[in-house]
Design an enzyme around this catalytic site. Structure first.
Site, PDB file in Angstrom:
ATOM      1  N   CYS A 100       0.828  -1.263  -0.073  1.00 26.76           N
ATOM      2  CA  CYS A 100       0.104  -0.063   0.111  1.00 26.76           C
ATOM      3  C   CYS A 100       0.866   1.256  -0.113  1.00 26.76           C
ATOM      4  CB  CYS A 100      -0.933  -0.029   1.029  1.00 26.76           C
ATOM      5  SG  CYS A 100      -2.527   1.093   0.769  1.00 26.76           S
ATOM      6  N   HIS A 147      -3.387  -5.646   1.187  1.00 23.24           N
ATOM      7  CA  HIS A 147      -2.889  -5.846   2.388  1.00 23.24           C
ATOM      8  C   HIS A 147      -2.673  -7.454   2.637  1.00 23.24           C
ATOM      9  CE1 HIS A 147      -2.320  -1.750   4.139  1.00 23.24           C
ATOM     10  NE2 HIS A 147      -3.258  -1.382   3.158  1.00 23.24           N
ATOM     11  N   GLU A 151      -1.067  -8.912   5.008  1.00 20.08           N
ATOM     12  CA  GLU A 151      -0.858  -9.101   6.389  1.00 20.08           C
ATOM     13  C   GLU A 151      -2.444  -8.877   7.121  1.00 20.08           C
ATOM     14  OE1 GLU A 151      -0.918  -4.497   6.014  1.00 20.08           O
ATOM     15  OE2 GLU A 151      -0.089  -6.227   4.929  1.00 20.08           O
TER      16      GLU A 151
END
Length: 233
Positions: A86, A203, A205
């Site tokens: 990002c 994302h 994660e």
């Protein structure tokens, strides 16, 4: 394998990245402060999401001049593994480690939702555990994720296999409706020509644990570990 997660003023996904890496890979991981003058001892550098320096001027424009970026650029140029997620992707383009730029979303609104990605190249250190043309579901959260590059650059990206992820529907079809932000060619993530630097807007994660209801993001971190283990023999 030792990971380093860079912390800029305004980073807000640094703790998420550190937790996901530790949980998924079981490898050592530490924060790297933006004023650090060295990245010695690290095998993979992560530039996390957030709003570095408040996104003043434009996303990533100021972070690109943080002291830590000088050793990171040298690290990448020597073949070191770097992933920008990002805001990290935006910083990598500003630093010249990846081509193109990230513009405002075509609807001029911040978008936060799950997106489907098709793995276009599973021969990179970041995707070697993914199947060919695999479809994964990964959340996005950005206001400036609209990837753009001139036609010559796009041609080179496509010819060299540097488009790593493309926005798609649940069936893996690349359609305008599946493109959340207007990115040219539905591009969601690219790597450099050497393949050791990856930038992606979604994302991973945030979808790396069962407790979150989605573990598709694990493939990124597990691929890095597998690649490193093979590289080290």
């Amino acid at each position: 394998m030792k990971f380093g997660v860079v912390v800029f003023p305004g980073s807000n996904c640094d703790a998420d990245c550190l937790h996901a890496i530790k949980t998924v890979t079981g490898q050592p991981v530490e924060y790297i402060w933006h004023k650090s003058g060295s990245v010695d001892g690290f095998d993979c550098i992560v530039l996390p999401g957030g709003f570095s320096y408040g996104d003043y001027l434009r996303c990533g424009a100021i972070a690109r001049f943080s002291p830590v970026m000088t050793p990171i650029i040298k690290f990448a140029q020597k073949g070191g593994l770097v992933i920008g997620i990002c805001n990290g992707f935006q910083i990598l383009t500003e630093a010249g480690l990846l081509p193109g730029a990230l513009h405002r979303n075509n609807n001029l609104k911040f978008i936060c939702k799950d997106s489907f990605l098709r793995v276009e190249n599973n021969q990179t250190p970041f995707t070697c555990q993914a199947g060919a043309r695999a479809v994964i579901k990964v959340p996005i959260a950005h206001g400036e994720g609209n990837y753009y590059a001139d036609q010559e650059t796009l041609n080179a990206l496509e010819e060299n296999g540097q488009v790593v992820f493309r926005y798609c529907d649940a069936n893996g079809e690349i359609t305008p409706a599946a493109n959340p932000n207007g990115s040219v060619n539905n591009i969601a993530g690219i790597c450099n020509k050497q393949g050791n630097v990856l930038g992606m807007m979604p994302h991973p994660e945030r979808c790396a644990e069962a407790v979150l209801g989605n573990t598709d993001g694990q493939v990124i971190f597990k691929s890095l570990l597998e690649y490193w283990q093979r590289r080290c023999g």
